[in-house]
Design an enzyme around this catalytic site. Structure first.
Site, short mmCIF file in Angstrom:
data_model
loop_
_atom_site.label_atom_id
_atom_site.label_comp_id
_atom_site.label_asym_id
_atom_site.label_seq_id
_atom_site.Cartn_x
_atom_site.Cartn_y
_atom_site.Cartn_z
CD GLU A 32 -3.06 -0.42 0.02
OE1 GLU A 32 -3.06 -0.05 -1.18
OE2 GLU A 32 -3.66 -1.41 0.42
CG HIS A 33 -0.16 4.87 0.56
ND1 HIS A 33 -0.61 6.05 0.01
CD2 HIS A 33 -1.19 4.38 1.28
CE1 HIS A 33 -1.86 6.27 0.42
NE2 HIS A 33 -2.24 5.28 1.19
N GLY A 122 -13.28 2.72 -1.64
CA GLY A 122 -11.86 2.38 -1.70
C GLY A 122 -11.60 1.11 -2.50
CG LEU A 123 -13.81 -1.98 -2.52
CD1 LEU A 123 -15.02 -2.91 -2.47
CD2 LEU A 123 -12.59 -2.69 -1.95
CG ASP A 170 -6.31 1.75 -7.62
OD1 ASP A 170 -5.67 0.92 -6.97
OD2 ASP A 170 -6.71 2.84 -7.14
CE1 TYR A 222 -3.07 7.44 -2.90
CE2 TYR A 222 -2.48 9.24 -4.38
CZ TYR A 222 -2.49 7.89 -4.07
OH TYR A 222 -1.90 6.99 -4.93
C1 GLA Z 1 -5.28 4.48 -4.20
C2 GLA Z 1 -4.52 4.85 -5.47
C3 GLA Z 1 -3.48 3.79 -5.80
C4 GLA Z 1 -2.59 3.49 -4.60
C5 GLA Z 1 -3.42 3.24 -3.35
C6 GLA Z 1 -2.58 3.11 -2.12
O1 GLA Z 1 -6.05 3.34 -4.41
O2 GLA Z 1 -5.41 5.00 -6.55
O3 GLA Z 1 -2.70 4.22 -6.90
O4 GLA Z 1 -1.65 4.48 -4.39
O5 GLA Z 1 -4.38 4.27 -3.13
O6 GLA Z 1 -1.79 1.99 -2.18
#
Ligand code: GLA
Length: 387
Positions: A32-33, A122-123, A170, A222
């Site tokens: 993540e991130h 968040g999906l 994503d 973010y």
């Molecule tokens: C969101 C962003 C992704 C990624 C995640 C965190 O979903 O769209 O690119 O950075 O957050 O991992």
């Protein structure tokens, strides 16, 4: 469902659609991130998706019905693509904008969009929407885009038109996802590999826990995290470092004072998370779900304490998961600041775990969460001349 949508398109526009495309949402197992920090990620596409049906027009008008909002909107390619209005139409405009900047020759369309990925959960409903639109336009206007170009253009629309500086994860998994596989992606080289997720063999499932926390400030927070992680890397460049992949935890400890507390923590998350992704891949190769679960818990802690993108509602899932015998691991998934978490859990115990987290949410006075199991699904697909 597809037949119902095709019939609805026909009722609205009088002809069947020329193209049908669909693109899934995702969960991220771990990593993540790390995508915009050019590290490793391990997401999977899920069964929830966006469907986009369209036919070309002879003029430059884009007319689109969003079934989820029961709303029709339109715009002219000649006049108002540049103007951002806020809301779902910007995702559509962003795609036309990014494609025309590439020199694509486009016309107007009649389109119908429908999706079952809960919004703001968040999906990655937005990535799914972007990918479904581009893949439909690719077919409709014979743009000849490769799958990777589709993912990158979808990301560019989100970065440069919608204004969220997301990484590629994503959009990439929405394009490349495969049934019962996780996608191990190196966001630096874009090399990727499919890793089998043999969950059913162990009678395991993945539960999504949607906090339903409003995410008004999520995109600015973010972008802030992104610039902090970049800032930390800039400082590390003074020591001959090129990318986060060159950084070790011991180097970070050595340079802790020079980095300062915030940069140190952000960098520590990125470096440790990259390691966890690699370990998670090995664990999956061995079907070692206990090890995978342990890594999920660790990832959550790091996102909570070092990257600081969790919230009390997401921490609740982590805490309940830790206490439960049947939960192997749990963590926030996606950007954080609300949105969803995932739990790796024994299938037979899903109903009782759901009850446990919902009761606990109520006891703590949180918004009632939504909990449901997800299947690992396929990436985008398109169909031409749908009858
Ligand atoms: C969101 C962003 C992704 C990624 C995640 C965190 O979903 O769209 O690119 O950075 O957050 O991992």
């Amino acid at each position: 469902m597809d037949d119902v949508l095709i019939r609805s398109f026909r009722e609205k526009f009088g002809t069947p659609p020329e193209v049908y495309s669909s693109a899934p949402g995702r969960i991220n197992l771990i990593g993540e991130h790390t995508d915009y920090n050019l590290g490793y990620v391990l997401p999977s596409a899920i069964h929830l998706h966006v469907a986009f049906l369209a036919s070309g027009r002879t003029d430059g008008i884009v007319r689109i019905w969003a079934d989820n909002f029961k709303q029709e909107k339109s715009f002219s390619l000649q006049q108002d693509v540049e103007a951002r209005r806020g809301g779902w139409i910007d995702y559509v405009k962003g795609i036309f904008w990014v494609l025309s900047k590439q020199g694509a020759s486009l016309r107007g369309i009649d389109a119908y969009v429908w999706g079952n990925i809960p919004l703001e959960s968040g999906l990655s409903s937005s990535a799914a929407l972007e990918v479904s639109i581009i893949s439909a336009l690719d077919v409709l206007f014979k743009l000849g885009l490769s799958p990777l170009e589709i993912a990158k253009l979808a990301q560019a629309a989100e970065n440069d038109y919608v204004g969220v500086k997301c990484g590629l994860m994503d959009q990439f998994v929405s394009v490349f996802g495969k049934k019962d596989k996780a996608v191990f992606l190196d966001c630096d080289t874009l090399a990727y590999e499919y890793i089998p997720l043999r969950l059913t063999r162990e009678d395991l499932g993945i539960l999504v826990y949607d906090t339903r926390v409003p995410r008004d400030l999520a995109s600015s927070a973010y972008n802030k995290r992104r610039s902090e992680a970049m800032g930390a890397l800039e400082r590390l460049r003074e020591y001959g470092i090129q990318t986060y992949k060159d950084v070790t935890l011991s180097l970070l400890d050595e340079k802790k004072n020079e980095l300062g507390e915030t940069y140190y923590k952000r960098a520590r998350h990125v470096v440790a998370e990259n390691e966890r992704v690699k370990k998670a891949v090995s664990a999956l190769r061995d079907d070692n779900f206990h090890e995978l679960g342990r890594l999920l818990f660790q990832s959550h802690k790091s996102l909570r304490d070092d990257y600081q993108v969790s919230c009390p509602e997401l921490d609740l899932l982590f805490e309940c998961g830790k206490k439960s015998q049947s939960c192997l691991g749990a963590r926030l998934t996606g950007a954080g600041f609300g949105g969803s978490g995932i739990a790796l859990i024994r299938k037979k115990d899903i109903p009782s775990f759901k009850m446990q987290v919902s009761d606990e949410a109520q006891r703590r006075g949180f918004v009632t969460p939504a909990c449901y199991e997800v299947e690992i699904g396929e990436g985008m697909r398109t169909q031409i001349r749908v009858k």
